[in-house]
Enzyme design. Structure first.
Site, PDB file in Angstrom:
ATOM      1  N   SER A   9       5.845   1.141  -2.874  1.00 39.99           N
ATOM      2  CA  SER A   9       4.594   0.741  -2.225  1.00 39.99           C
ATOM      3  C   SER A   9       3.864   1.956  -1.694  1.00 39.99           C
ATOM      4  O   SER A   9       4.470   2.992  -1.423  1.00 39.99           O
ATOM      5  CB  SER A   9       4.876  -0.227  -1.068  1.00 39.99           C
ATOM      6  OG  SER A   9       3.692  -0.426  -0.321  1.00 39.99           O
ATOM      7  N   HIS A  10       2.560   1.813  -1.518  1.00 41.36           N
ATOM      8  CA  HIS A  10       1.756   2.878  -0.928  1.00 41.36           C
ATOM      9  C   HIS A  10       2.069   3.100   0.558  1.00 41.36           C
ATOM     10  O   HIS A  10       1.724   4.131   1.106  1.00 41.36           O
ATOM     11  CB  HIS A  10       0.267   2.540  -1.068  1.00 41.36           C
ATOM     12  CG  HIS A  10      -0.300   2.913  -2.401  1.00 41.36           C
ATOM     13  ND1 HIS A  10       0.161   2.395  -3.577  1.00 41.36           N
ATOM     14  CD2 HIS A  10      -1.305   3.779  -2.728  1.00 41.36           C
ATOM     15  CE1 HIS A  10      -0.529   2.919  -4.581  1.00 41.36           C
ATOM     16  NE2 HIS A  10      -1.420   3.761  -4.094  1.00 41.36           N
ATOM     17  N   VAL A  11       2.671   2.087   1.192  1.00 41.33           N
ATOM     18  CA  VAL A  11       2.892   2.162   2.642  1.00 41.33           C
ATOM     19  C   VAL A  11       4.396   2.059   2.925  1.00 41.33           C
ATOM     20  O   VAL A  11       5.045   1.126   2.454  1.00 41.33           O
ATOM     21  CB  VAL A  11       2.137   1.012   3.357  1.00 41.33           C
ATOM     22  CG1 VAL A  11       2.339   1.069   4.860  1.00 41.33           C
ATOM     23  CG2 VAL A  11       0.647   1.062   3.004  1.00 41.33           C
ATOM     24  N   SER A  69      -1.841   3.451  -8.743  1.00 43.93           N
ATOM     25  CA  SER A  69      -1.336   4.820  -8.787  1.00 43.93           C
ATOM     26  C   SER A  69       0.176   4.850  -8.595  1.00 43.93           C
ATOM     27  O   SER A  69       0.845   5.788  -9.017  1.00 43.93           O
ATOM     28  CB  SER A  69      -2.029   5.703  -7.762  1.00 43.93           C
ATOM     29  OG  SER A  69      -1.884   5.173  -6.468  1.00 43.93           O
TER      30      SER A  69
END
Lengths: 122, 193
Positions: A9-11, A69
């Protein structure tokens, strides 16, 4: 042959949260995560993904991600990793949960993939 | 022909332009993205400059060092995309030092990595016409500027801006703008074109 799960995940907190959720139904499945950049910012890190592959105790990995991304960094990590990694363009939480439940029940990969197919959203 | 000297000079100029335009790039990324393109690119290119000083021994190592710094430091989609571009140039440079061949390999890598094509409002809308112009021996600043400007009326089909659909129209694509700086730097570097 064992199957494990990698969450990207991005976070950092999202990755941790999804891991916490799926481990409830899959106590015997290796679930490792790569959340955020190396600086713990929003983004993804190929190095963290490689580490999540390495730390996973399974021989073969099912990988789930949130946004585009993350997929690119995952693909680069897959190219460099020696493990076999299956990458799914499915809804992150639902598909990770589905896969975890099925893997805990020792369902074979082809049947897991059949259940994941309708969750493809990207 | 690319050499270690002119390639390092090119990439350094690119880094300087990105640093100078950091807030503009993030501003472009605010209405149609996550407002971090400037910061992400600067973080990557600061690492690139450090990796190229002192200059690596050969051209392949110049591209490899650039790619690895971008892949590990950028964080957003631009990291894998620019990183792949430079990795492909690194591979190609083992047999070839022609700019047009290297850029064509880089473009193919970007297309494969991101799955985007011309008209999707991404950096490919700059790379594709620039590669064609280089192959024809006709790269000018106007080619670069027109390519960057062409992304403004497009509807984004890839990347974070694609979530906005029609609302992405009327904004330049930040990745197209930063790629514009890469090719502006190329034009400004002596002895390459």
């Amino acid at each position: 042959m064992s199957l494990g799960i990698v969450i990207v995940s991005h976070v950092p907190e999202i990755a941790l949260g999804v891991q916490r959720l799926v481990e409830q139904v899959a106590k015997d499945v290796s679930v490792t995560i790569a959340g955020g950049t190396d600086e713990q910012q929003v983004g993804t890190s190929m190095a963290k993904i490689m580490k999540a592959f390495d730390q996973n105790t399974a021989d073969e990995i099912l990988a789930f991600y949130d946004l585009g991304s993350a997929k690119m960094n995952l693909e680069m990590a897959i190219e460099m990793s020696e493990k076999t990694v299956h990458l799914y363009d499915t809804a992150l939480i639902e598909s990770a949960y589905t896969a975890a439940s099925l893997l805990q029940a020792a369902v074979p990969l082809t049947d897991v993939e059949a259940q994941l197919a309708p969750l493809k959203i990207k | 022909m690319l050499t270690v000297e002119n390639t390092v000079a090119w990439i350094d100029q690119f880094a300087d332009q990105i640093e100078a335009k950091q807030s503009y790039l993030s501003e472009l990324d605010t209405p149609i993205g996550d407002a971090d393109h400037g910061g992400n690119m600067v973080r990557g290119l600061v690492a690139v400059k450090a990796a190229l000083n002192p200059a690596p021994a050969d051209l392949t190592k110049v591209f490899q060092a650039t790619a690895m710094a971008l892949i590990s430091k950028v964080g957003g989609a631009s990291g894998p995309l620019y990183g792949t571009a430079f990795l492909e140039m690194a591979k190609q440079s083992k047999t070839d030092t022609d700019l047009e061949t290297l850029l064509a390999a880089a473009l193919a890598g970007i297309e494969k990595r991101g799955g985007a094509t011309t008209g999707d409002k991404t950096l490919i809308d700059v790379w594709a016409p620039v590669v064609s112009a280089v192959q024809a021996g006709k790269l000018t600043q106007a080619v670069v500027d027109d390519a960057v400007a062409s992304t403004e009326p497009m509807v984004a089909k890839k990347g974070r801006a694609s979530y906005l659909g029609e609302r992405s129209v009327g904004h330049l694509d930040p990745g197209a703008v930063s790629s514009g700086y890469l090719f502006t730097a190329l034009l400004a570097t002596e002895g390459i074109l």
